[in-house]
Design an enzyme around this catalytic site. Structure first.
Site, mmCIF file in Angstrom:
data_model
loop_
_atom_site.group_PDB
_atom_site.id
_atom_site.type_symbol
_atom_site.label_atom_id
_atom_site.label_comp_id
_atom_site.label_asym_id
_atom_site.label_seq_id
_atom_site.Cartn_x
_atom_site.Cartn_y
_atom_site.Cartn_z
ATOM 1 N N LYS A 123 -15.454 46.102 10.265
ATOM 2 C CA LYS A 123 -15.333 46.434 8.503
ATOM 3 C C LYS A 123 -16.123 48.106 8.126
ATOM 4 O O LYS A 123 -15.854 48.744 7.865
ATOM 5 C CB LYS A 123 -15.177 45.382 8.132
ATOM 6 N N GLY A 167 -23.493 41.466 9.090
ATOM 7 C CA GLY A 167 -23.807 42.413 9.872
ATOM 8 C C GLY A 167 -23.316 43.581 10.345
ATOM 9 O O GLY A 167 -22.206 43.427 11.566
ATOM 10 N N HIS A 168 -24.570 44.899 10.205
ATOM 11 C CA HIS A 168 -22.951 45.826 11.001
ATOM 12 C C HIS A 168 -23.983 47.202 11.058
ATOM 13 O O HIS A 168 -24.904 47.248 10.037
ATOM 14 C CB HIS A 168 -21.712 46.252 10.537
ATOM 15 N N ASP A 221 -16.046 40.369 12.979
ATOM 16 C CA ASP A 221 -16.869 42.001 13.815
ATOM 17 C C ASP A 221 -15.960 43.233 14.661
ATOM 18 O O ASP A 221 -15.751 43.248 15.297
ATOM 19 C CB ASP A 221 -17.446 41.523 15.318
ATOM 20 N N GLN A 237 -17.471 38.982 7.644
ATOM 21 C CA GLN A 237 -16.558 37.924 8.142
ATOM 22 C C GLN A 237 -14.363 37.866 7.856
ATOM 23 O O GLN A 237 -14.861 39.273 8.112
ATOM 24 C CB GLN A 237 -16.508 36.177 7.455
HETATM 25 P P1 IMP Z 1 -21.592 30.549 8.621
HETATM 26 O O1 IMP Z 1 -21.242 31.402 8.680
HETATM 27 O O2 IMP Z 1 -23.097 30.875 9.040
HETATM 28 O O3 IMP Z 1 -21.275 28.748 8.449
HETATM 29 O O4 IMP Z 1 -21.149 30.079 10.084
HETATM 30 C C1 IMP Z 1 -19.827 30.049 9.989
HETATM 31 C C2 IMP Z 1 -18.535 30.565 12.160
HETATM 32 O O5 IMP Z 1 -17.972 32.168 10.886
HETATM 33 C C3 IMP Z 1 -19.433 30.259 12.617
HETATM 34 O O6 IMP Z 1 -18.410 30.379 13.973
HETATM 35 C C4 IMP Z 1 -20.253 31.601 12.901
HETATM 36 O O7 IMP Z 1 -20.800 32.074 14.163
HETATM 37 C C5 IMP Z 1 -19.108 32.453 11.699
HETATM 38 N N1 IMP Z 1 -19.006 33.287 11.467
HETATM 39 C C6 IMP Z 1 -20.242 33.813 9.660
HETATM 40 N N2 IMP Z 1 -20.147 34.989 9.840
HETATM 41 C C7 IMP Z 1 -19.568 35.842 10.626
HETATM 42 C C8 IMP Z 1 -19.865 37.405 10.709
HETATM 43 O O8 IMP Z 1 -20.085 37.853 10.510
HETATM 44 N N3 IMP Z 1 -18.619 37.564 12.217
HETATM 45 C C9 IMP Z 1 -18.138 37.146 13.294
HETATM 46 N N4 IMP Z 1 -18.775 35.537 13.035
HETATM 47 C C10 IMP Z 1 -18.943 34.872 11.967
#
Ligand code: IMP
Length: 442
Positions: free
Chosen positions: A16, A40-41, A13, A232
């Site tokens: 990017k 997501g953005h 977040d 991420q």
């Molecule tokens: P997952 O990717 O849904 O398996 O989540 C694993 C961890 O990554 C969790 O702590 C989520 O909150 C974090 N996470 C996944 N995608 C994002 C993102 O795009 N931004 C911030 N945190 C993310």
């Protein structure tokens, strides 16, 4: 910058999307290489808001090719929804290419994600519950369904059959526990209905399915500009992040090669994006987290609520120990600092420059041992804050001296030059460092 990888240097977040959007204007090809619709953005273009989870935002520029690479996990229903929403708004989506080797998120992956989180109880990771982890698990177990399987009904059915049985048993064991959750519907986990549903998706997506590695090679070999867009961030990397509080893919720059199908020597630059402070969603260590009014200020001023899940983000001061780690791990050639404007009104600004272990040892480097990190406390240096609204600044010299000093401090301590600074949510609210704005625009 013929081939540039853009990654998150913190916990995600960082903004990017806006950086990719700015650079995409000059690029020919924009490639996503990992993650899925956990990302997501929001992009604002001519006053219109566009939300993206899977499609690279470069699609808003006519004539660009946008690739969803082999390293991405694709929920086809979400992708089709995004395509349809763009079409309805008159955006030409013919430039989207979807790797035939990308893996598909299946309905049982989404359920297993929720089930896994519920089973963990207090130890929950706080995933986005989009099925990301279970899909990558199937990929590694060689039970995954790939985009190319959508094009052959017989193969698709066979593969779903093989993947389904272990999922059904796992989910049945949890049926009672999951009864009250809307994502959980055992009826939907059925060979025939999933096969039919996914064949329909295949039909819709067929014009976009391609050998995307070859598309990257052609662009790179002819010297065209390519952007590899990470999702991420470094601290959520499966290997190098704060495991197990991480995502199930590799958001570090090195993964761009695997997730797009190019070689390390294809990459010319790596840009890392970090906020002027820090945020994290979900569970896991976050040494500079603030649960006081400064944390609340950052959340309110920074609008720190998730684009994908709407969750409140945890907020804290900038962590230079983590940032230095990200700079080295990704071998960043440049840093982008976003949301500098959010710090206005905070005086002093604090920055974590090292950690102190529970035994009192000074830790200048990011500790490799998770228990040490969990108990580490940050040591701060204080810098003078600024009050002015910097939203109208467009060159380095427009910024208040305190803001410039803060940026210089980050660049010096991170050992990486800052190229771009975000001073507000608008597309034009950026400062290109060291270059007059008109020169950059030329
Ligand atoms: P997952 O990717 O849904 O398996 O989540 C694993 C961890 O990554 C969790 O702590 C989520 O909150 C974090 N996470 C996944 N995608 C994002 C993102 O795009 N931004 C911030 N945190 C993310």
């Amino acid at each position: 910058m013929p081939a540039t990888v853009i990654v998150g240097a913190q916990w995600g977040d960082e903004g990017k999307g806006k950086v990719v959007d700015l650079l995409a204007e000059r690029a020919d090809l924009i490639v996503r290489f990992q993650g899925g619709n956990n990302a997501g953005h929001t992009i604002v273009r001519d006053g219109e808001k566009f939300k993206f989870h899977l499609i690279p935002s470069g699609i808003l520029y006519p004539g660009k090719t946008c690739v969803i690479g082999n390293g991405v996990v694709v929920n086809p229903a979400v992708l089709i929804e995004e395509l349809d929403a763009l079409r309805r708004r008159g955006v030409d989506v013919s430039g989207l290419r979807l790797s035939a080797n990308a893996h598909l998120i299946m309905p049982y992956h989404v359920m297993l994600d929720t089930a896994g989180e519920l089973q963990l109880g207090k130890l929950t990771i706080g995933t986005t519950r989009r099925g990301i982890g279970p899909c990558y698990e199937d990929k590694a177990a060689r039970l995954g369904i790939r985009v190319q399987d959508l094009l052959d009904a017989k193969i698709l059915r066979k593969k779903i059959f093989a993947a389904l049985e272990p999922k059904q048993s796992a989910l049945r064991a949890l049926e009672k526990q999951l009864d009250r959750h809307p994502e959980f519907d055992m009826e939907a986990i059925d060979l025939h209905s999933i096969t039919e549903e996914y064949l329909r998706y295949g039909h819709r997506l067929e014009p976009h399915i391609a050998d995307t590695a070859r598309i990257c090679w052609d662009a790179l070999d002819s010297g065209r500009e390519v952007i590899f867009e990470g999702a991420q961030a470094t601290m959520l990397d499966l290997d190098h992040g704060t495991y197990p509080f991480v995502t199930s893919s590799n958001p570090v720059a090195g993964a761009a090669c695997v997730g797009a199908g190019v070689g390390p020597t294809d990459i010319d630059e790596v840009w890392g994006v970090a906020k002027a402070y820090a945020t994290r969603v979900g569970a896991g260590p976050f040494p500079t987290e603030l649960s006081d009014e400064v944390g609340a200020h950052l959340r309110d001023r920074g609008g720190e609520f998730g684009t994908t899940t709407g969750r409140e983000r945890r907020c804290g001061w900038l962590d230079l120990v983590g940032l230095r780690y990200a700079c080295r791990l990704n071998r960043l050639s440049s840093l982008v600092i976003t949301k500098l404007d959010v710090l206005a009104g905070l005086d002093p600004i604090r920055v974590a420059v090292r950690y102190r272990s529970s035994e009192g040892a000074a830790l200048d480097d990011f500790p490799y041992h998770q228990s040490i990190l969990h108990h580490a406390t940050p040591e701060y240096e204080e810098l003078p804050g600024f009050d002015a609204d910097i939203g109208e600044c467009r060159s380095e010299s427009d910024l208040p001296p305190e803001a410039r000093d803060y940026l210089a401090f980050i660049a010096e301590r991170a050992g990486t030059p800052i190229r771009l600074v975000g001073v507000g949510p608008g597309r034009d609210q950026v400062v290109w460092m060291g270059e007059p704005a008109q020169l950059r625009a030329a």
